[in-house]
Design a protein around this motif. Structure first.
Motif: not given
Length: 347
Positions: A2-31
Motif C-alpha cells: 500500500a502506498s504511503r498516505p500523503k503527509a499533511t500540514i497537520l502532520d508537520i504541525a504535530r512533528e514540529a510541535g507547532v500550530s497549523k497556522s505557523t506551518v502555513s506561514l513558514v510555507l508562505q515564506g512569512s517573516d
C-alpha cells in the motif's frame, strides 16, 4: 504494498510541535515566524515527506477578490489614467482593486508588497519604483502569486510586462522634430537606472543618426520625470553655448515643465522652442499650446494588464506573455511651424 498516505500540514504541525497556522506561514515564506521555529518546521517538512502543492495554494488564494495595484507615482496623470483602466475591468469582474502609491520609494514599495501578501491578495499589478532591485519580487514569485509589471521592466526578470513600444514612439517623435527643420535636438528627463529610459533614449538616438543629425548636435539631460524635472532640464539646455531648438521629453509631465520654463523666459512653446511629450495624457489636448505627444493609450494598457491578471488567476499560473502596445504620434501645436534653415536659436 500500500502506498504511503500523503503527509499533511497537520502532520508537520504535530512533528514540529507547532500550530497549523505557523506551518502555513513558514510555507508562505512569512517573516513573522522566529528563525529557530521556521528551522524546526522545515526539518519536520523533510521528516514527514510533505510536498507543497503550489497549485492548490494558488486555488485557495484565488478565492480572494482583492488585487493589489502598486503604482510608482500616482501624482503623474499617466499612471492615474492607467489605474482607471485597470479598475474598470476589475469592477466588471467583481474584483476589488487596492491601490497603493509608492512615490518612487523602493523601501515603501517593499512594505506595501509585504502587507498586501499578508492580506492574501489574489494577485499584484506593479509599476516598479525607481531603484528596485531585480530580486525585490523573488519572494512573491516563489510564493506562486500572479504578478504583472506595467510600464517598467526589471533587468533579467521573467515577470510579464505590459508596456508601450517606447523605442518606436521616441523614433516617431524625433523624426517629426527633424522633419520640422530642427538640427539641434535634446532629450529631457528620466534616468539611466530605468529600462524604459534606455528604450526611449535609444529611439531618439537612432532617429537622429538615421536622419542625419550629428551626435555633437544632440543633448541628453537626465532629470526627474515631473514638471520640476522639465523646468530644470530646460534651464540646463539653454545655458549651453549652442542650445537645442527642440526637445523630446521623457513624458508629458516633463514636457509641461519645459513649457512653463519657456514662458518664464518670455519664450513661446512651439514658436520659439519645439516640445514633444510622451504618453499623451488627457491634459495634453487642453494645455496651451496643445502638446504634441506620443499616444500610448494609458487606459488601454491598464485594461490589458487587468485582463492578463484575471487570466493568470483563472488559469492558476504565474506565466504570461509580454504585451508591447502600439503607439502613434498625435501632432498638435507645441512644435510650431516648419523651422527655416538658419533661423535664430532660443536663448
Amino acid at each position: 504494498m500500500a502506498s504511503r498516505p500523503k503527509a499533511t500540514i497537520l502532520d508537520i504541525a504535530r512533528e514540529a510541535g507547532v500550530s497549523k497556522s505557523t506551518v502555513s506561514l513558514v510555507l508562505q515564506g512569512s517573516d513573522l515566524i522566529r528563525p529557530e521555529t521556521a528551522l524546526k518546521v522545515r526539518k519536520a517538512i523533510e521528516d514527514v515527506g510533505y510536498v507543497y502543492n503550489r497549485g492548490a495554494a494558488n486555488l485557495r488564494k484565488a478565492h480572494s477578490n482583492v488585487i493589489g495595484m502598486v503604482i510608482n507615482d500616482l501624482t503623474n496623470p499617466f499612471f492615474a489614467e492607467m489605474a482607471v483602466g485597470m479598475e474598470r475591468v476589475f469592477q466588471s469582474a467583481g474584483i476589488v482593486p487596492f491601490i497603493a502609491n509608492t512615490a518612487e520609494n523602493p523601501v515603501r514599495q517593499e512594505e506595501v508588497l509585504k502587507s498586501l501578501m499578508e492580506q492574501g491578495v489574489a494577485g499584484l499589478i506593479v509599476s516598479p519604483a525607481r531603484g528596485t532591485t531585480p530580486g525585490a519580487f523573488r519572494r512573491i514569485e516563489m510564493a506562486g502569486l500572479p504578478i504583472v509589471f506595467t510600464m517598467r521592466r526589471l533587468p533579467e526578470s521573467r515577470i510579464p510586462v505590459i508596456a508601450p513600444d517606447n523605442h518606436r514612439g521616441a523614433w516617431l517623435a524625433t523624426a517629426h522634430l527633424i522633419g520640422k527643420g530642427h538640427r539641434r535636438l535634446a532629450f529631457f528627463g528620466g534616468s539611466s537606472d530605468l529600462v524604459v529610459y534606455h528604450e526611449r533614449l535609444g529611439g531618439f538616438r537612432e532617429a537622429c543618426e538615421a536622419l542625419g543629425i550629428a551626435k555633437r548636435d544632440t543633448l541628453v539631460v537626465e532629470g526627474e520625470t515631473s514638471r520640476k524635472g522639465g523646468i530644470a532640464c530646460l534651464e540646463t539646455a539653454l545655458a549651453m553655448a549652442d542650445p537645442p531648438t527642440a526637445a523630446l521629453c521623457f513624458n508629458d509631465a516633463v514636457a509641461f515643465g519645459v513649457m512653463l520654463a519657456l514662458r518664464k523666459r518670455g519664450l513661446e512653446p512651439g514658436a520659439d522652442f519645439a516640445v514633444v511629450g510622451f504618453d499623451d495624457v488627457i491634459e495634453a489636448q487642453h494645455y496651451m499650446p496643445t502638446l504634441t505627444s506620443v499616444a500610448v493609450d494609458s487606459a488601454g494598457l491598464g485594461e490589458r494588464a487587468a485582463h492578463v491578471m484575471l487570466r493568470m488567476i483563472q488559469s492558476r499560473t504565474t506565466r504570461a506573455e509580454d504585451h508591447i502596445g502600439a503607439v502613434n504620434l498625435v501632432v498638435r501645436d507645441s512644435c510650431g511651424p516648419h523651422r527655416p534653415a538658419g533661423m535664430g536659436d532660443a536663448a
